[in-house]
Motif scaffolding. Structure first.
Motif, mmCIF file in Angstrom:
data_model
loop_
_atom_site.group_PDB
_atom_site.id
_atom_site.type_symbol
_atom_site.label_atom_id
_atom_site.label_comp_id
_atom_site.label_asym_id
_atom_site.label_seq_id
_atom_site.Cartn_x
_atom_site.Cartn_y
_atom_site.Cartn_z
ATOM 1 N N MET A 199 -33.740 28.942 -69.870
ATOM 2 C CA MET A 199 -34.053 27.438 -69.728
ATOM 3 C C MET A 199 -35.226 27.270 -68.803
ATOM 4 N N GLU A 200 -35.117 28.061 -67.698
ATOM 5 C CA GLU A 200 -36.292 27.606 -66.854
ATOM 6 C C GLU A 200 -37.676 28.163 -67.361
ATOM 7 N N CYS A 201 -37.565 29.205 -67.988
ATOM 8 C CA CYS A 201 -38.735 29.816 -68.688
ATOM 9 C C CYS A 201 -39.200 28.545 -69.678
ATOM 10 N N LEU A 202 -38.298 28.031 -70.679
ATOM 11 C CA LEU A 202 -38.714 27.068 -71.581
ATOM 12 C C LEU A 202 -39.162 25.947 -71.029
ATOM 13 N N ASN A 203 -38.529 25.698 -69.947
ATOM 14 C CA ASN A 203 -38.988 24.439 -69.123
ATOM 15 C C ASN A 203 -40.338 24.559 -68.528
ATOM 16 N N ASN A 204 -40.749 25.667 -68.105
ATOM 17 C CA ASN A 204 -42.306 25.944 -67.546
ATOM 18 C C ASN A 204 -43.274 25.980 -68.962
#
Length: 684
Positions: free
Chosen positions: A462-467
């Motif tokens: 989810m952090e990857c998608l956020n970035n």
């Protein structure tokens, strides 16, 4: 506001392999939930025995008793097991010493930050740093004259080295104060010697050295500078990453999965040390494009979390229980590394999950293409204590400004082009499985390490998608790039639905003990939804249930950052031209947050400014179909009534301590005044 980029941290995060947050504080609670309370006293007594066999038994018993058992671990911790084991690091018996380091290693990994902090405070580094040169000298002798060393002696030294390296890596994640102390040992050359001699050493020990190096080079200038200063180190790391399973050599301890882990870790180290010095051969490579992404992408696509979860459940169902303590006689003491076939399979599955998690951590920094905001120049920034100030000084002075600019440009040029291609492999990794979180009814998972790894993967993905989506939504992108992304509405709907499908499975019950990871995933996901909404603003059809859930989330959290994310997401949904009713629901909610308007509540400053800004953005175009809500709801009068209260709020923002917030507040205040004047002048 929604961006979660890899950045300097005030304290590093050492995640718990076997969480204990479901247990209320206090030894009584731990004792009540542990089935091994009576076993604690004999262990403590035998730890001090004059008989080395009993001391060894006690060390092994610690490792066996804490296995997936946070209650017993906490009980042992309450009896100063950490101090007792550190005392055994000066034991005259070699086997006792090795078993003590093994028990400390397991406590570090399973217990995370708290136990590591206790070890640091009890001066574990004093004996540890004396072991490093001894291991180095013995390793050199083995490599120079392998035939002169007994196989059993080599095994013991490699096991001992693995334990010491793992403890050092866990301590390095504990705090900046601990990291600074580890830096004094100058571990880089020691760790690189294991990687350089990887063909002759157990792969498990080499992988531990790579893991420690990966942690040490994460935003840590002393280690980064030491690594970058030696060309052979960079070339060694490159050769490992680019090798086509060249470690499949004769002998034991050959594992394709561990080779993959080693390559992933080495690619992460290389990314930590970019930009590579121009004099290096490796400087001709784009590390992200040519090394990191080609290494990570196959790893992300190689696993099905649902199948892995199912396999773990089946293995647990058929697992024979570990020999209880009463059967562990001094004559037949099991080794601390003894594992049944089922446990070995579970460990292999966990290692695969951890490799995916590390890959996602690295990819998160690859996807962080936006510049960091400048830190406020005041003495009131949040930190963990005085020890962190030294760390900040080191980080600020560790690189030249040109290095930072070069690194930033390298990352931007590569990541922006690759971002859309990285989305599809991430979507399956945010979908929870039955083992992803502890049960809502309380207690632990049937296999806590798997649960810890799975929830960690969901959060990292989810952090990857956020970035990715905050980078795609950035004003820095050209209009052509934004247009080409936004025109593909089907892709936006797919990602939006995928995130919501994940959240529906996670559920909204995350306030109980042990449910912290559910809450963390929700808070991250709202930032992702906001970024998706910005990329496809006006193209996503709002869903009544989702709007209701978002408003409930706003009301249930006290975190102003999460509140801002919710407001931003709702605003994006309200921009859909044909969804007049949804626009009205969102607008009335936003107005309730603004002082001076009807039924307004007390709103924290940042959410308040976001709500005012959202109303201005929503109704800046009077030709939109949903503008009828503005006119029929007399929104102009409500916003006019809020001007003075907003001015008062902005005046209350400390100009020195919260300089950026004050600047934003003044901008929103001025925009509000101008907007009300504009709308009233329209005479609609």
């Amino acid at each position: 506001m929604g961006k979660s980029q890899k950045k300097k941290q005030m304290r590093r995060h050492n995640p718990m392999r076997v969480p204990d947050s479901h247990i209320p504080h206090g030894l009584a609670s731990a004792s009540a939930s542990s089935s091994k309370t009576e076993a604690i006293l004999p262990i403590i007594q035998k730890m001090q025995s004059v008989d080395p066999a009993e001391r060894k038994w006690a060390c092994v018993a610690v490792s066996n008793l804490i296995q997936n058992d946070p209650s017993t671990r906490r009980l042992l911790q309450g009896k100063n097991i950490v101090g007792a084991l550190i005392t055994r690091l000066s034991d005259s018996e070699e086997e006792v010493l090795i078993e003590a380091t093994g028990a400390l290693r397991n406590l570090c990994i399973d217990g995370g930050y708290d136990i590591c902090a206790e070890m640091y405070n009890k001066n574990i580094l004093v004996p540890l740093k004396t072991f490093v040169p001894k291991i180095s000298n013995t390793l050199s002798q083995f490599l120079e004259s392998p035939k002169n060393a007994r196989e059993n002696a080599q095994k013991l030294v490699y096991e001992f080295a693995d334990n010491i390296i793992t403890i050092l890596w866990c301590l390095s994640e504990t705090s900046n104060k601990a990291l600074n102390a580890v830096n004094q040992i100058s571990l880089v050359s020691f760790l690189m010697s294991f990687l350089a001699s990887r063909e002759k050493l157990p792969l498990s020990t080499v992988t531990s050295a790579a893991q420690c190096l990966y942690i040490l080079t994460d935003d840590n200038p002393p280690a980064i500078d030491e690594l970058k200063s030696n060309e052979t180190y960079i070339l060694c790391l490159l050769s490992i990453v680019q090798a086509d399973n060249s470690l499949n050599r004769k002998g034991k301890d050959v594992s394709d999965e561990r080779i993959v882990t080693l390559r992933v870790l080495c690619s992460g180290v290389l990314r930590h040390v970019i930009p590579i010095r121009p004099s290096s051969i490796a400087a001709t490579l784009d590390i992200d494009r040519d090394v990191v992404i080609p290494t990570l992408q196959p790893v992300l696509s190689s696993i099905s979390l649902a199948e892995t979860s199912q396999c773990v459940q089946e293995l647990i169902a058929q697992e024979d229980s570990f020999p209880p303590l009463e059967k562990m006689t001094l004559k037949h003491t099991p080794k601390s590394d003894h594992k049944s076939p089922t446990e070995l399979q579970l460990e292999r599955l966990e290692n695969r999950l951890r490799t995916v998690q590390i890959s996602l951590e690295i990819l998160t920094s690859v996807c962080a293409t936006l510049p960091e905001p400048e830190p406020e120049l005041d003495g009131n920034a949040h930190d963990d204590g005085p020890e962190d100030e030294d760390m900040e000084d080191q980080e600020d002075n560790g690189e030249t400004e040109n290095d930072k600019i070069s690194s930033s440009e390298n990352t931007k040029s590569t990541s922006t082009a690759y971002l859309p291609t990285l989305v599809d492999p991430l979507l399956p990794l945010i979908q929870p499985t039955p083992l992803s979180f502890p049960p809502l009814t309380g207690g632990v998972s049937v296999h806590p390490p798997t649960t810890s790894a799975l929830s960690g993967i969901h959060i990292c993905a989810m952090e990857c998608l956020n970035n990715i989506f905050w980078s795609l939504a950035a004003p820095a992108l050209t209009q052509t790039q934004q247009r080409s992304t936004a025109l593909d509405t089907d892709s936006g709907v797919k990602v939006w639905d995928s995130v919501w499908n994940s959240l529906y499975v996670v559920g909204t019950e995350f306030s109980g003990l042990g449910q912290e990871r559910r809450r963390e995933l929700w808070y991250l996901s709202v930032g992702v939804l906001w970024a998706i909404g910005l990329v496809w603003k006006g193209l996503l059809v709002p869903n009544e249930e989702q709007i209701r859930i978002l408003i409930q989330l706003y009301e249930s959290t006290s975190d102003p950052v999460v509140k801002v994310k919710v407001i931003g997401t709702l605003e994006c949904l309200a921009h859909h031209p044909q969804s007049v009713d949804a626009n009205q629901v969102v607008s009335n909610f936003l107005l309730s947050l603004i002082p001076g308007s009807i039924q307004s509540t007390v709103t924290p400053v940042e959410p308040l400014l976001q709500a005012v800004s959202a109303m201005i953005d929503l109704y800046s175009d009077e030709t939109m179909p949903y503008d009828i809500n503005f006119r029929q709801g007399n929104y102009a009068d409500a916003l006019a009534a809020s001007i003075e209260p907003v001015r008062k709020v902005v005046r209350g923002i400390d100009r020195k301590r919260e300089r950026e917030l004050r600047r934003r507040g003044e901008e929103v205040r001025d925009n509000l005044v101008a907007f009300v004047g504009y709308r009233r002048a329209l005479l609609l």
